[in-house]
Scaffold this motif. Structure first.
Motif, PDB file in Angstrom:
ATOM      1  N   ILE A 225     -10.123   9.622  -1.956  1.00  0.00           N
ATOM      2  CA  ILE A 225      -9.093   9.890  -2.952  1.00  0.00           C
ATOM      3  C   ILE A 225      -7.714   9.662  -2.337  1.00  0.00           C
ATOM      4  O   ILE A 225      -7.321  10.343  -1.395  1.00  0.00           O
ATOM      5  N   VAL A 226      -7.032   8.691  -2.875  1.00  0.00           N
ATOM      6  CA  VAL A 226      -5.645   8.408  -2.504  1.00  0.00           C
ATOM      7  C   VAL A 226      -4.761   9.133  -3.513  1.00  0.00           C
ATOM      8  O   VAL A 226      -5.116   9.224  -4.697  1.00  0.00           O
ATOM      9  N   GLY A 227      -3.632   9.669  -3.070  1.00  0.00           N
ATOM     10  CA  GLY A 227      -2.830  10.407  -4.031  1.00  0.00           C
ATOM     11  C   GLY A 227      -1.378  10.560  -3.652  1.00  0.00           C
ATOM     12  O   GLY A 227      -0.970  10.309  -2.517  1.00  0.00           O
ATOM     13  N   ALA A 228      -0.589  10.973  -4.647  1.00  0.00           N
ATOM     14  CA  ALA A 228       0.822  11.289  -4.453  1.00  0.00           C
ATOM     15  C   ALA A 228       1.215  12.370  -5.438  1.00  0.00           C
ATOM     16  O   ALA A 228       0.797  12.352  -6.600  1.00  0.00           O
ATOM     17  N   PHE A 303      -2.597  10.688   1.567  1.00  0.00           N
ATOM     18  CA  PHE A 303      -1.359  10.865   0.815  1.00  0.00           C
ATOM     19  C   PHE A 303      -0.466   9.662   1.056  1.00  0.00           C
ATOM     20  O   PHE A 303      -0.229   9.266   2.200  1.00  0.00           O
ATOM     21  N   VAL A 304       0.043   9.065  -0.031  1.00  0.00           N
ATOM     22  CA  VAL A 304       0.892   7.875   0.088  1.00  0.00           C
ATOM     23  C   VAL A 304       2.289   8.182  -0.443  1.00  0.00           C
ATOM     24  O   VAL A 304       2.440   8.673  -1.562  1.00  0.00           O
ATOM     25  N   MET A 305       3.283   7.896   0.372  1.00  0.00           N
ATOM     26  CA  MET A 305       4.679   7.942  -0.064  1.00  0.00           C
ATOM     27  C   MET A 305       5.173   6.506  -0.083  1.00  0.00           C
ATOM     28  O   MET A 305       5.461   5.914   0.950  1.00  0.00           O
ATOM     29  N   ILE A 328       3.160   6.218   4.866  1.00  0.00           N
ATOM     30  CA  ILE A 328       4.559   6.441   4.502  1.00  0.00           C
ATOM     31  C   ILE A 328       5.338   5.130   4.560  1.00  0.00           C
ATOM     32  O   ILE A 328       5.252   4.391   5.546  1.00  0.00           O
ATOM     33  N   SER A 329       6.119   4.859   3.521  1.00  0.00           N
ATOM     34  CA  SER A 329       6.936   3.642   3.531  1.00  0.00           C
ATOM     35  C   SER A 329       8.005   3.737   4.614  1.00  0.00           C
ATOM     36  O   SER A 329       8.492   4.824   4.940  1.00  0.00           O
ATOM     37  N   LEU A 352      -0.306  -2.290   2.474  1.00  0.00           N
ATOM     38  CA  LEU A 352      -0.726  -0.968   2.018  1.00  0.00           C
ATOM     39  C   LEU A 352      -2.186  -0.992   1.585  1.00  0.00           C
ATOM     40  O   LEU A 352      -2.955  -0.073   1.900  1.00  0.00           O
ATOM     41  N   ALA A 353      -2.602  -2.030   0.891  1.00  0.00           N
ATOM     42  CA  ALA A 353      -4.003  -2.161   0.471  1.00  0.00           C
ATOM     43  C   ALA A 353      -4.924  -2.201   1.678  1.00  0.00           C
ATOM     44  O   ALA A 353      -5.973  -1.538   1.713  1.00  0.00           O
ATOM     45  N   ARG A 354      -4.531  -2.966   2.718  1.00  0.00           N
ATOM     46  CA  ARG A 354      -5.354  -3.056   3.932  1.00  0.00           C
ATOM     47  C   ARG A 354      -5.463  -1.687   4.620  1.00  0.00           C
ATOM     48  O   ARG A 354      -6.541  -1.327   5.115  1.00  0.00           O
TER      49      ARG A 354
END
Length: 403
Positions: A225-228, A303-305, A328-329, A352-354
């Motif tokens: 699960i990827v999320g923000a 967690f993705v920012m 994180i970006s 980011l996909a990789r």
């Protein structure tokens, strides 16, 4: 020391991290012996605040998800119209008038104004009582507008506030660089004070698997699960995130995305997920608080920012506390204090996909990132941030900043 704190929101009446940061900073300052009068633009109860005096600048009621801290100037608030105030600028004018009268009876030793919404009031207070003005920049209009130019009136207010300030606090070096480059402020006038996380505010939590049952069922099938947890606005780069997740799913089917938050971009993001054919793997929860908020963090593996421009990013610290790996970006300030994370440029959906696929296929790497980042975030302290602010107050006083 007596401080006039000017802010636009406090929990539980906040729409984002600004209110949380103001609350935590004020509490830490109070622990250092600072006497704080905090002015908000709405009238509401703050049951957990007994360490400072909270003053309502208007009789407007706060909504459940804040009081328009990020609203566009062109929008109008129904409550404001009902009270004869009009839109955001009218609320600001009422706020400014309240502050002007307040300082006549309650002169502070220093004024601490947070972001553009209160900069005008800070200038008025400084002129009225001759106290030094400290402007705290959590975000600029260049951040909020993402890849757009932003509102010229907000730029003008920020320029004036930054010029009139005796000292400026930036939440990261990214933010300091924006202030220097775009507003031509001398760098020696700006101090970087990082945000932190208060573990006392995040006690042990019993996770309820029923809160997000659909995603729990997917996890049982081996999904990651990827999320923000964020505002659904252009600043947060969520179109790039959804496109990256769609690319990742083509390489690894068992990936799902959780987006918790509200904002004007919601319908666009829902439509994008449908267009990319991943609607069944993207869940929008809307704005969440309390148990739902904690459960969302517990559920997320990654967690993705993906922010286009993120001055700091408190949610990354909250995610780290909840046993989550972080992507994180490079345009996010929190990356200046966390290093056991994966980085990417917000626009680089391929990278980011990789990274998402790599974590989905490597449980060992996922666990390493979760554990290592915990050590880093725990070293950040609101007490240290408050001590830094207190030092700036005293420096501004000694230099006659309000003169």
């Amino acid at each position: 020391m007596k401080i006039l704190m000017l802010g636009w929101e406090l929990p539980p009446h906040n729409s984002g991290g600004l209110g949380v940061a103001c609350y935590q900073m004020s509490r830490a300052l109070a622990d250092c012996g600072v006497d704080i009068d905090f002015v908000v633009p709405y009238s509401a109860e703050h049951p957990n605040i007994d360490f400072m005096n909270v003053h309502a600048a208007t009789h407007l009621e706060a909504s459940k998800d804040g009081f328009g801290a990020y609203d566009d100037l062109g929008t109008s608030d129904k409550q404001a119209h009902d009270c004869g105030l009009g839109g955001m600028r009218a609320v600001q004018r009422r706020y400014n008038c309240f502050v002007k009268e307040f300082v006549k009876q309650n002169p502070p030793d220093a004024i601490h104004a947070h972001d553009w919404l209160t900069m005008e009031a800070g200038i008025i207070a400084k002129q009225q009582c001759n106290a030094p003005l400290i402007v705290h920049v959590h975000a600029t209009e260049f951040d909020r507008s993402g890849e757009n130019e932003g509102n010229p009136l907000v730029h003008e207010i920020e320029q004036q506030g930054l010029l009139m300030a005796d000292r400026i606090i930036a939440v990261s070096h990214i933010t300091k660089d924006i202030i220097v480059k775009n507003y031509h402020i001398p760098p020696e006038k700006i101090e970087v004070v990082y945000n932190a996380i208060d573990l006392d505010e995040l006690p042990p939590h019993e996770y309820d698997q029923g809160t997000y049952q659909y995603l729990e069922d997917l996890k049982k099938e081996g999904y990651i699960i990827v999320g923000a947890l964020t505002r659904l606005t252009v600043q947060k780069g969520l179109t790039y995130l959804i496109r990256a997740v769609a690319q990742a799913i083509k390489q690894h089917q068992k990936i799902a995305l959780l987006l918790s938050g509200s904002g004007e971009q919601r319908d666009e993001l829902v439509a994008l997920a449908a267009h990319l054919g991943i609607s069944d793997k993207v869940v929008f929860t809307g704005f969440v608080r309390g148990r739902q908020w904690r459960d969302a963090y517990h559920l997320i593996d990654v967690f993705v920012m993906s922010s286009v421009s993120e001055p700091f990013g408190l949610t990354a610290l909250e995610a780290a506390h909840h046993d989550t790996a972080l992507l994180i970006s490079r345009q996010s300030g929190v990356g200046e204090v966390l290093h056991d994370i994966l980085r990417f440029d917000y626009w680089d959906t391929n990278k980011l996909a990789r990274q998402i696929v790599m974590l989905a296929r490597s449980p060992a790497l996922l666990e390493i990132l979760k554990e290592d980042v915990k050590t880093e975030y725990a070293q950040l302290s609101w007490h240290d941030a408050a001590e830094h602010c207190l030092k700036l107050y005293k420096q501004a006083q000694s230099k006659g900043g309000g003169a």
